[in-house]
Design a protein around this motif. Structure first.
Motif, PDB file in Angstrom:
ATOM      1  N   VAL A   1      24.388  71.026 -33.690  1.00  0.00           N
ATOM      2  CA  VAL A   1      25.123  71.952 -32.827  1.00  0.00           C
ATOM      3  C   VAL A   1      25.358  73.247 -33.604  1.00  0.00           C
ATOM      4  N   PRO A   2      24.941  74.398 -33.064  1.00  0.00           N
ATOM      5  CA  PRO A   2      25.192  75.664 -33.757  1.00  0.00           C
ATOM      6  C   PRO A   2      26.688  75.915 -33.961  1.00  0.00           C
ATOM      7  N   ALA A   3      27.039  76.460 -35.112  1.00  0.00           N
ATOM      8  CA  ALA A   3      28.438  76.690 -35.482  1.00  0.00           C
ATOM      9  C   ALA A   3      29.174  77.543 -34.459  1.00  0.00           C
TER      10      ALA A   3
ATOM     11  N   SER B   1      16.645  74.294 -33.845  1.00  0.00           N
ATOM     12  CA  SER B   1      18.097  74.121 -33.960  1.00  0.00           C
ATOM     13  C   SER B   1      18.502  74.345 -35.424  1.00  0.00           C
ATOM     14  N   PRO B   2      19.805  74.554 -35.690  1.00  0.00           N
ATOM     15  CA  PRO B   2      20.232  74.778 -37.074  1.00  0.00           C
ATOM     16  C   PRO B   2      19.725  73.676 -38.001  1.00  0.00           C
ATOM     17  N   GLY B   3      19.138  74.087 -39.083  1.00  0.00           N
ATOM     18  CA  GLY B   3      18.574  73.151 -40.044  1.00  0.00           C
ATOM     19  C   GLY B   3      17.149  72.735 -39.714  1.00  0.00           C
TER      20      GLY B   3
ATOM     21  N   GLU C   1      18.943  79.569 -26.057  1.00  0.00           N
ATOM     22  CA  GLU C   1      17.680  80.238 -25.746  1.00  0.00           C
ATOM     23  C   GLU C   1      17.041  80.939 -26.939  1.00  0.00           C
ATOM     24  N   HIS C   2      17.848  81.134 -28.000  1.00  0.00           N
ATOM     25  CA  HIS C   2      17.380  81.849 -29.189  1.00  0.00           C
ATOM     26  C   HIS C   2      17.884  81.137 -30.430  1.00  0.00           C
ATOM     27  N   PRO C   3      17.150  81.185 -31.526  1.00  0.00           N
ATOM     28  CA  PRO C   3      17.617  80.515 -32.739  1.00  0.00           C
ATOM     29  C   PRO C   3      18.904  81.151 -33.280  1.00  0.00           C
TER      30      PRO C   3
ATOM     31  N   PHE D   1      10.397  77.894 -32.158  1.00  0.00           N
ATOM     32  CA  PHE D   1      11.680  77.653 -31.511  1.00  0.00           C
ATOM     33  C   PHE D   1      11.424  77.180 -30.091  1.00  0.00           C
ATOM     34  N   GLU D   2      12.118  76.130 -29.701  1.00  0.00           N
ATOM     35  CA  GLU D   2      12.091  75.662 -28.320  1.00  0.00           C
ATOM     36  C   GLU D   2      13.523  75.623 -27.818  1.00  0.00           C
ATOM     37  N   PRO D   3      13.814  76.275 -26.680  1.00  0.00           N
ATOM     38  CA  PRO D   3      15.175  76.221 -26.131  1.00  0.00           C
ATOM     39  C   PRO D   3      15.636  74.769 -25.973  1.00  0.00           C
TER      40      PRO D   3
END
Length: 95
Positions: free
Chosen positions: A32-34, A60-62, A90-92, A69-71
């Motif tokens: 999960v992004p911070a 995704s993070p890490g 939708e974006h890294p 990148f895939e949404p």
């Protein structure tokens, strides 16, 4: 780890390789992004106890190598063993 996920009620199929518990109150499962964790903690939706990104989505993070990148979706973990859509990434995240 499956025992911990079970103790916290992470639904089958919504798990990942990481489980974080914050203040013995909220669970953040997977990559999960911070920024979404901060957003969630500032106003947790009623009936929820955390967020999950099932699996290990590319980008995704890490998991982001700066190229692919895939949404992917983030889901709310709901009390009672359910989950609901929360946000689409939708974006890294590069933070």
């Amino acid at each position: 780890m499956s025992e911990i996920k079970g103790q916290w009620g992470v639904p089958q199929g919504m798990g990942s390789c990481h489980t974080a518990v914050w203040q013995q109150k909220y669970v953040f499962e997977g990559h999960v992004p911070a920024r979404f964790i901060r957003q969630y903690l500032s106003n947790p939706p009623k009936g929820s106890f955390g967020l999950t990104v099932p699996g290990m989505p590319e980008g995704s993070p890490g998991m982001y190598d700066g190229k692919k990148f895939e949404p992917y979706n983030i889901y709310l973990l709901m009390r009672g063993g359910d989950y609901q859509f929360y946000k689409r990434v939708e974006h890294p995240d590069t933070e």
